[in-house]
Design a protein around this motif. Sequence first.
Motif, PDB file in Angstrom:
ATOM      1  N   THR A  29      62.621  67.456 -26.786  1.00  0.00           N
ATOM      2  CA  THR A  29      63.098  66.218 -27.391  1.00  0.00           C
ATOM      3  C   THR A  29      64.554  65.995 -27.033  1.00  0.00           C
ATOM      4  N   VAL A  30      64.914  64.725 -26.870  1.00  0.00           N
ATOM      5  CA  VAL A  30      66.308  64.326 -26.697  1.00  0.00           C
ATOM      6  C   VAL A  30      66.660  63.385 -27.838  1.00  0.00           C
ATOM      7  N   ARG A  87      61.816  64.556 -23.639  1.00  0.00           N
ATOM      8  CA  ARG A  87      62.521  64.829 -22.381  1.00  0.00           C
ATOM      9  C   ARG A  87      61.558  64.558 -21.250  1.00  0.00           C
ATOM     10  N   GLU A 135      74.316  63.522 -26.834  1.00  0.00           N
ATOM     11  CA  GLU A 135      72.911  63.847 -26.584  1.00  0.00           C
ATOM     12  C   GLU A 135      72.666  65.301 -26.940  1.00  0.00           C
ATOM     13  N   SER A 176      69.742  61.062 -28.802  1.00  0.00           N
ATOM     14  CA  SER A 176      71.022  60.542 -28.327  1.00  0.00           C
ATOM     15  C   SER A 176      71.475  59.449 -29.276  1.00  0.00           C
ATOM     16  N   TYR A 202      69.430  75.176 -26.142  1.00  0.00           N
ATOM     17  CA  TYR A 202      69.399  73.721 -26.190  1.00  0.00           C
ATOM     18  C   TYR A 202      70.721  73.226 -25.635  1.00  0.00           C
ATOM     19  N   ARG A 203      70.773  71.941 -25.299  1.00  0.00           N
ATOM     20  CA  ARG A 203      71.966  71.401 -24.642  1.00  0.00           C
ATOM     21  C   ARG A 203      72.571  70.290 -25.490  1.00  0.00           C
ATOM     22  N   ALA A 225      67.471  70.907 -33.480  1.00  0.00           N
ATOM     23  CA  ALA A 225      67.176  71.648 -32.252  1.00  0.00           C
ATOM     24  C   ALA A 225      67.027  73.135 -32.538  1.00  0.00           C
ATOM     25  N   ALA A 236      69.506  67.924 -26.465  1.00  0.00           N
ATOM     26  CA  ALA A 236      68.199  68.076 -25.818  1.00  0.00           C
ATOM     27  C   ALA A 236      67.694  69.497 -26.033  1.00  0.00           C
ATOM     28  N   ASP A 237      66.434  69.605 -26.430  1.00  0.00           N
ATOM     29  CA  ASP A 237      65.834  70.923 -26.632  1.00  0.00           C
ATOM     30  C   ASP A 237      64.569  71.041 -25.789  1.00  0.00           C
ATOM     31  N   SER A 238      63.936  72.191 -25.859  1.00  0.00           N
ATOM     32  CA  SER A 238      62.723  72.422 -25.069  1.00  0.00           C
ATOM     33  C   SER A 238      61.545  72.746 -25.976  1.00  0.00           C
TER      34      SER A 238
END
Length: 148
Positions: free
Chosen positions: A129-130, A123, A81, A132, A67-68, A51, A83-85
């Motif tokens: 992208t995620v 996402r 998980e 997990s 990112y999360r 990420a 998750a990025d942008s």
Amino acid sequence: MSIWWSLHLRREAASVPLARRLLIGTMETAGVDPEVSYDLSVALSEACANAVEHGGRTLSGGTPEAYRVTAYLDGEKCRIEVADSGPGITPAHDIRPARPDAEHGRGLCLIRELADHVHIGARSGRGGTVVSFDKMLKWRGDVPPVAV
């Protein structure tokens, strides 16, 4: 037992050990077997590193997009998980083993080896992208699971 947390982190290298330490601390407190904790912490580090490297653009003023990371310990399973942008993952990014002389490209394969189930996809509706992954938990022999 059920524990979950979520972090929004800058896409900076210093965020990777922060997420890893929080996960290890959570698992240690909950009584998770150290070997399982280690496997998940390595997988999380790889997902976070991806990420940071590929997960977005730099905003005005030079600040990287966030990112999360979300972790769920629920019963006998842990799900993580990241998750990025970024530009998102495409079929061309299919997970293949890296060449033996490659400097990069082992992270997603390593996550697949360390986790029980892995899902990598786009996402929905936001781009990015995620990653997990799940792993069944084992508990330390000397400590019963914490009731939360």
